[in-house]
Motif scaffolding. Structure first.
Motif, PDB file in Angstrom:
ATOM      1  N   ASP A  84      43.822  30.042  66.167  1.00 30.15           N
ATOM      2  CA  ASP A  84      45.146  30.843  66.307  1.00 30.15           C
ATOM      3  C   ASP A  84      45.840  29.650  67.207  1.00 30.15           C
ATOM      4  O   ASP A  84      47.004  29.922  67.105  1.00 30.15           O
ATOM      5  N   CYS A  85      45.259  28.510  67.785  1.00 28.84           N
ATOM      6  CA  CYS A  85      45.944  27.537  68.258  1.00 28.84           C
ATOM      7  C   CYS A  85      46.725  26.652  67.250  1.00 28.84           C
ATOM      8  O   CYS A  85      47.691  25.696  67.654  1.00 28.84           O
ATOM      9  N   LEU A  86      46.425  26.632  66.152  1.00 27.87           N
ATOM     10  CA  LEU A  86      47.114  25.797  65.141  1.00 27.87           C
ATOM     11  C   LEU A  86      48.201  26.498  64.284  1.00 27.87           C
ATOM     12  O   LEU A  86      47.796  27.722  63.786  1.00 27.87           O
ATOM     13  N   ASP A  87      49.371  25.859  64.329  1.00 29.29           N
ATOM     14  CA  ASP A  87      50.387  26.638  63.624  1.00 29.29           C
ATOM     15  C   ASP A  87      50.507  25.932  62.047  1.00 29.29           C
ATOM     16  O   ASP A  87      50.799  24.659  61.965  1.00 29.29           O
ATOM     17  N   PRO A  88      50.254  26.785  61.006  1.00 31.76           N
ATOM     18  CA  PRO A  88      50.252  26.121  59.860  1.00 31.76           C
ATOM     19  C   PRO A  88      51.502  25.172  59.467  1.00 31.76           C
ATOM     20  O   PRO A  88      51.554  24.413  58.552  1.00 31.76           O
ATOM     21  N   LYS A  89      52.779  25.864  60.059  1.00 29.78           N
ATOM     22  CA  LYS A  89      54.117  25.409  59.600  1.00 29.78           C
ATOM     23  C   LYS A  89      54.071  24.045  60.153  1.00 29.78           C
ATOM     24  O   LYS A  89      54.994  23.143  59.881  1.00 29.78           O
ATOM     25  N   LEU A  90      53.417  23.405  61.162  1.00 31.42           N
ATOM     26  CA  LEU A  90      53.330  22.409  62.104  1.00 31.42           C
ATOM     27  C   LEU A  90      52.191  21.459  61.771  1.00 31.42           C
ATOM     28  O   LEU A  90      52.101  20.467  62.437  1.00 31.42           O
ATOM     29  N   THR A  91      51.241  21.631  60.889  1.00 32.32           N
ATOM     30  CA  THR A  91      50.017  21.048  60.691  1.00 32.32           C
ATOM     31  C   THR A  91      49.772  20.590  59.397  1.00 32.32           C
ATOM     32  O   THR A  91      49.020  20.760  58.665  1.00 32.32           O
ATOM     33  N   CYS A  92      50.947  20.098  58.778  1.00 32.54           N
ATOM     34  CA  CYS A  92      50.887  19.937  57.442  1.00 32.54           C
ATOM     35  C   CYS A  92      50.662  18.622  57.221  1.00 32.54           C
ATOM     36  O   CYS A  92      51.173  17.433  57.763  1.00 32.54           O
ATOM     37  N   VAL A  93      49.713  18.052  56.123  1.00 33.36           N
ATOM     38  CA  VAL A  93      49.180  16.665  55.904  1.00 33.36           C
ATOM     39  C   VAL A  93      49.145  16.647  54.169  1.00 33.36           C
ATOM     40  O   VAL A  93      48.840  17.734  53.472  1.00 33.36           O
ATOM     41  N   GLU A  94      49.773  15.674  53.706  1.00 31.67           N
ATOM     42  CA  GLU A  94      49.879  15.202  52.330  1.00 31.67           C
ATOM     43  C   GLU A  94      48.837  14.191  52.045  1.00 31.67           C
ATOM     44  O   GLU A  94      48.709  12.851  53.024  1.00 31.67           O
ATOM     45  N   GLN A  95      48.129  13.969  50.757  1.00 30.67           N
ATOM     46  CA  GLN A  95      47.727  12.690  50.401  1.00 30.67           C
ATOM     47  C   GLN A  95      47.898  12.374  49.024  1.00 30.67           C
ATOM     48  O   GLN A  95      48.354  12.991  48.245  1.00 30.67           O
ATOM     49  N   ALA A  96      48.033  10.880  49.000  1.00 32.09           N
ATOM     50  CA  ALA A  96      48.580  10.188  47.705  1.00 32.09           C
ATOM     51  C   ALA A  96      47.244   9.433  47.179  1.00 32.09           C
ATOM     52  O   ALA A  96      46.467   9.063  47.896  1.00 32.09           O
ATOM     53  N   PHE A  97      47.246   9.577  45.903  1.00 37.30           N
ATOM     54  CA  PHE A  97      46.150   9.003  45.075  1.00 37.30           C
ATOM     55  C   PHE A  97      46.357   7.592  44.226  1.00 37.30           C
ATOM     56  O   PHE A  97      47.485   7.872  43.617  1.00 37.30           O
ATOM     57  N   TYR A  98      45.786   6.597  44.378  1.00 31.42           N
ATOM     58  CA  TYR A  98      45.931   5.493  43.451  1.00 31.42           C
ATOM     59  C   TYR A  98      44.497   4.869  43.023  1.00 31.42           C
ATOM     60  O   TYR A  98      43.574   5.079  43.663  1.00 31.42           O
ATOM     61  N   THR A  99      44.575   4.383  41.839  1.00 27.86           N
ATOM     62  CA  THR A  99      43.241   3.797  41.323  1.00 27.86           C
ATOM     63  C   THR A  99      43.872   2.532  40.457  1.00 27.86           C
ATOM     64  O   THR A  99      44.858   2.564  39.930  1.00 27.86           O
ATOM     65  N   ASP A 100      42.571   1.801  40.256  1.00 24.95           N
ATOM     66  CA  ASP A 100      42.792   0.781  39.299  1.00 24.95           C
ATOM     67  C   ASP A 100      41.487   0.191  38.974  1.00 24.95           C
ATOM     68  O   ASP A 100      40.524   0.319  39.520  1.00 24.95           O
ATOM     69  N   THR A 101      41.400  -0.608  38.153  1.00 20.86           N
ATOM     70  CA  THR A 101      40.299  -1.324  37.793  1.00 20.86           C
ATOM     71  C   THR A 101      40.212  -3.020  37.932  1.00 20.86           C
ATOM     72  O   THR A 101      41.149  -3.371  37.209  1.00 20.86           O
ATOM     73  N   ILE A 102      39.299  -3.577  38.528  1.00 21.44           N
ATOM     74  CA  ILE A 102      39.339  -5.012  38.776  1.00 21.44           C
ATOM     75  C   ILE A 102      37.845  -5.560  38.017  1.00 21.44           C
ATOM     76  O   ILE A 102      36.836  -4.909  37.943  1.00 21.44           O
ATOM     77  N   THR A 103      37.923  -6.954  37.965  1.00 24.20           N
ATOM     78  CA  THR A 103      37.142  -7.555  37.550  1.00 24.20           C
ATOM     79  C   THR A 103      36.676  -8.928  38.514  1.00 24.20           C
ATOM     80  O   THR A 103      37.780  -9.601  38.779  1.00 24.20           O
ATOM     81  N   VAL A 104      35.473  -8.803  39.235  1.00 22.73           N
ATOM     82  CA  VAL A 104      35.480  -9.993  40.229  1.00 22.73           C
ATOM     83  C   VAL A 104      35.008 -11.184  39.339  1.00 22.73           C
ATOM     84  O   VAL A 104      34.142 -11.035  38.251  1.00 22.73           O
ATOM     85  N   PRO A 105      35.460 -12.359  40.178  1.00 21.77           N
ATOM     86  CA  PRO A 105      34.846 -13.369  39.337  1.00 21.77           C
ATOM     87  C   PRO A 105      33.419 -13.858  39.049  1.00 21.77           C
ATOM     88  O   PRO A 105      33.105 -14.340  37.960  1.00 21.77           O
ATOM     89  N   ASP A 106      32.676 -13.727  40.178  1.00 22.37           N
ATOM     90  CA  ASP A 106      31.284 -14.140  40.299  1.00 22.37           C
ATOM     91  C   ASP A 106      30.624 -13.024  40.630  1.00 22.37           C
ATOM     92  O   ASP A 106      30.700 -12.573  41.954  1.00 22.37           O
TER      93      ASP A 106
END
Length: 306
Positions: free
Chosen positions: A118-140
């Motif tokens: 009850d202490c949390l107001d859903p209109k004021l407790t909004c969080v968004e997440q962003a997603f990123y991805t890539d493929t890497i190859t390490v040298p050694d």
């Protein structure tokens, strides 16, 4: 025989029960109407074989007030406020920069709160997440590497971190940026997939109420995991919002705690925030409304050695 993985979170907002302390609640809610800023993030990876890894990033922001765009959002027009998402890869031994990438946002969505109260107001407790991805190859395949992402700016009004010259924050504040990173061990000896937290911790909890949260991670390799609270790291600034450093020593700069807070007293209360080293169970009972940065590290152990 030895490797360790770091995953870092997250800005935590506290709110008093409205029925008990309405005035304090309103003052705190007024704080939360500033422009959107970063509140946390993490980086993970999966091993594909032959020195190749899929690297994934998640970045979190509150979504109340003005909307600051996520980096690399393809729906926005080009310009100074639509920068790509940057990361860098370093050789841990030499400190040399061996790779980097600029990414486009894959998707963003709203994080659902893992607690209801009850202490949390859903209109004021909004969080968004962003997603990123890539493929890497390490040298050694015999060397250790680190993957870094740095950004400005955290929210203004953070109670447990000191303002820093040129730091982020918005709303006239001056607060540290954010750095997240992860470490890749030599794949010849330790072909490894990083640990990954099971759930994103709640960004909003209620003051004067005991709170527990299962902050445990999962590990595809079956490694033993240990959990620790650690010092948050600084990051970008308004003058340099996306550091693209060639110097690994500049990437692990601690943010400074604001007295009376410290790593031993992250946000006050009794019990103060703590995490069980073996289970990842996070416990706290904070007694002040405010904004607090909490940073969690998970280490992987194989054959009893970290």
């Amino acid at each position: 025989m030895v490797y360790w993985i770091l995953i870092r979170f997250v800005c935590l907002y506290l709110k008093f029960l409205k029925k008990l302390l309405g005035l304090i609640a309103m003052l705190f809610l007024a704080q939360m109407i500033h422009a959107t800023h970063i509140v946390g993030g993490m980086v993970t990876y999966k091993y594909l074989g032959n020195k190749r890894y899929v690297v994934s990033f998640k970045v979190y922001r509150d979504c109340n007030g003005g909307q600051a765009a996520f980096d690399g959002d393809p729906t926005l027009p080009p310009g100074s406020f639509n920068r790509p998402f940057y990361y860098v890869v370093f050789d841990n031994q030499s400190g040399a920069r061996v790779d980097s990438g600029s990414l486009t946002l894959i998707r963003k969505d709203t994080v659902q709160s893992v607690i209801q109260n009850d202490c949390l107001d859903p209109k004021l407790t909004c969080v968004e997440q962003a997603f990123y991805t890539d493929t890497i190859t390490v040298p050694d395949e015999t060397k250790w590497y680190s993957i870094y992402h740095q950004r400005c700016c955290r929210n203004s009004g953070i109670d447990n971190l000191q303002p820093t010259p040129g730091g982020g924050g918005g709303g006239g504040g001056s607060f540290p940026g954010m750095t997240i990173y992860n470490i890749i061990p030599p794949s010849q000896t330790f072909p490894n997939n990083s640990a990954d937290f099971k759930e994103f911790p709640p960004l909003f909890i209620c003051a004067n109420q005991l709170f527990t949260f299962d902050h445990a991670a999962v590990d595809l390799d079956g490694d033993v995991l240990k959990y620790y609270l650690v010092n948050p790291l600084d990051g970008g600034s308004p003058n340099n919002p996306q550091p693209n450093s060639n110097n690994i020593s500049m990437l692990r700069i601690n943010a400074n705690f604001q007295a009376p807070y410290s790593l031993a007293n992250v946000m006050g209360g009794s019990p103060n925030v703590a995490i069980d080293e073996n289970t990842g169970l996070l416990t706290c009972k904070p007694d002040n409304a405010g904004r607090f940065v909490v940073s969690v590290m998970v280490k992987e152990f194989r054959s009893g050695v970290c």
